[in-house]
Enzyme design. Structure first.
Site, PDB file in Angstrom:
ATOM      1  N   GLY A 125      -4.869  -4.410  -1.117  1.00  9.86           N
ATOM      2  CA  GLY A 125      -6.261  -4.706  -0.765  1.00  9.86           C
ATOM      3  C   GLY A 125      -6.410  -5.780   0.289  1.00  9.86           C
ATOM      4  O   GLY A 125      -7.482  -6.336   0.472  1.00  9.86           O
ATOM      5  N   SER A 130      -1.411  -0.908   2.897  1.00 14.96           N
ATOM      6  CA  SER A 130      -0.599  -0.404   1.792  1.00 14.96           C
ATOM      7  C   SER A 130      -0.889   1.088   1.576  1.00 14.96           C
ATOM      8  O   SER A 130       0.006   1.843   1.198  1.00 14.96           O
ATOM      9  CB  SER A 130      -0.826  -1.213   0.517  1.00 14.96           C
ATOM     10  OG  SER A 130      -2.194  -1.276   0.223  1.00 14.96           O
ATOM     11  N   SER A 131      -2.110   1.535   1.833  1.00 13.35           N
ATOM     12  CA  SER A 131      -2.379   2.971   1.621  1.00 13.35           C
ATOM     13  C   SER A 131      -1.680   3.828   2.675  1.00 13.35           C
ATOM     14  O   SER A 131      -1.124   4.880   2.351  1.00 13.35           O
ATOM     15  CB  SER A 131      -3.870   3.273   1.544  1.00 13.35           C
ATOM     16  OG  SER A 131      -4.564   2.641   2.561  1.00 13.35           O
ATOM     17  N   ASP A 176      -2.710   2.856  11.636  1.00 15.39           N
ATOM     18  CA  ASP A 176      -1.930   2.372  10.489  1.00 15.39           C
ATOM     19  C   ASP A 176      -0.767   3.314  10.163  1.00 15.39           C
ATOM     20  O   ASP A 176       0.378   2.883   9.988  1.00 15.39           O
ATOM     21  CB  ASP A 176      -2.827   2.229   9.249  1.00 15.39           C
ATOM     22  CG  ASP A 176      -4.017   1.330   9.524  1.00 15.39           C
ATOM     23  OD1 ASP A 176      -4.013   0.655  10.566  1.00 15.39           O
ATOM     24  OD2 ASP A 176      -4.942   1.308   8.700  1.00 15.39           O
TER      25      ASP A 176
END
Ligand code: GLA
Length: 393
Positions: A125, A130-131, A176
């Site tokens: 978060g 991280s996703s 990302d």
């Protein structure tokens, strides 16, 4: 956690059987160029050494069993390959599931179930992707376990983005996933998001550290605020396209923006477009500055980037603004800005190594006094992109 420990945990969770293969995909930090990637502009991120590990093996049935050591209390999530859909109860597993769904949709059949164990050391978060790391590592698992030879790392990045856009409903750009898939140790990626042409640019900062500061705030409705900004940029582009022949905001330079801004009838939309255009130019200049070994200029561009994200794009927040403003006033700070999607999350700062401690203590004191929160600091190294770590012994 060591690889050996992860393997033991895998067996604890999923039982004896074939040994799993191990894969890794990193998180990222963006040095400059935010909210440009869905506007056909440039970005300049680097992969971190922090990331997500996946241990995976095929099953002989159609069951999908997913477990994350980071959410161990949630246990194993069971589902069937025949029935993959987004549900709120599926929590974090919507990320790997979305990637499997995307592979099937794009004509890459996933013909058996799997046991997959995830473990990540990216602070969750915080806006350090991280996703994207889960998506990319899942893509790598599928490529490898199902021998999908024509799936390249670049395709994995695109599949991850597709999945995030169409399965998870977050209309993100490509930055990302691309960084996680294509990162290179010691290098930032200068990526033209319009063409996906990219260059790995060496970043040797010698006596300077890349310091990430986590504000620990995550404002609600981030993904809807993000999607709104994206829509605003599209509206601005449509207004410009009525009169000028451009494909994306990345086609404009600052002078052209000034000349044509009158075509954008709404003041807010004008500011959003101004950011997208100016941030793209700053990112291009930042590359020149780095190549010319002019790190001071690089830092000035980072600072200007923050002002633009704060005032024109309105993607920052009071907490992050305070961290950045405090950093700007300290000795040894070359540049500091919010990084990533915004509305909370992290700042990235270039700080002379000898001034690191003062930086951390001052930011902690000022931030705690103002918001009653303790920021977290990560001094990061630039790591490589997604990779397979090991085959079964
Ligand atoms: C998020 C998105 C990226 C990018 C950044 C802002 O991280 O996932 O695609 O738009 O925000 O630069």
């Amino acid at each position: 956690m060591k690889i050996q420990d992860l393997k033991m945990k895998f067996t604890e969770i999923f039982g004896e059987g074939d040994e799993p293969c191990i894969y890794f995909a990193p998180g990222r930090v963006n040095l400059i160029g935010d909210h440009t990637d869905y506007n056909g502009g440039h970005v300049f991120p680097c992969a971190l050494t922090l990331g997500t590990y996946a241990l995976a093996r095929r099953r002989s049935d159609q069951l999908l069993k997913l477990y994350s050591e980071n959410f161990s209390s949630r246990g194993v999530f069971n589902s069937s390959l025949d029935d993959i859909e987004y549900t709120t109860e599926a929590e974090w597993t919507n990320y790997p599931k979305g990637v499997i769904w995307t592979f099937c949709k794009k004509g890459y059949p996933i013909t058996s179930g799997m046991d997959i164990f995830f473990y990540g050391d990216i602070p969750g978060g915080a806006g350090l992707s991280s996703s994207a790391a889960i998506e990319v590592v899942t893509g790598l698992v599928l490529k490898d376990l199902f021998k999908l030879e024509d799936i390249t790392l670049e395709k994995i990045a695109l599949m991850g983005q597709y999945s995030e856009n169409h399965f998870n409903g977050m209309n993100c750009g490509i930055m990302d996933q691309f960084t996680s898939a294509m990162g290179k140790e010691g290098h930032a990626i200068f990526l033209d998001t319009n063409t996906l042409e990219y260059e790995h640019v060496p970043v040797s900062l010698k006596n300077i550290s890349i310091l990430i500061t986590n504000s620990k705030v995550k404002h609600s409705l981030i993904s809807s605020a993000y999607n709104d900004r994206r829509k605003e940029c599209e509206k601005g582009l449509n207004m410009l396209q009525k009169m000028i022949d451009i494909n994306s905001l990345g086609d404009l330079n600052n002078e052209q923006f000034e000349r044509y801004k009158i075509l954008i009838s709404d003041e807010i939309l004008q500011k959003r477009v101004k950011h997208a255009v100016s941030e793209n130019r700053r990112t291009v200049h930042a590359l020149d500055a780095l190549r010319a070994d002019d790190i001071q200029e690089f830092g000035r561009l980072m600072n200007k980037s923050h002002l633009s994200l704060r005032d024109d794009f309105e993607a920052s927040c009071d907490e992050v603004d305070l961290l950045v403003k405090t950093a700007w006033e300290l000795p040894g700070v070359i540049g500091s800005r919010m990084t990533g999607g915004g509305f909370g999350g992290c700042t990235v700062s270039l700080v002379k190594k000898r001034n690191r401690n003062l930086f951390k203590s001052k930011l902690t004191a000022v931030y705690q006094e103002a918001f009653g929160l303790l920021p977290e600091f990560y001094e990061v190294e630039i790591g490589g992109g997604a990779k397979k770590i090991s085959d079964p012994a």
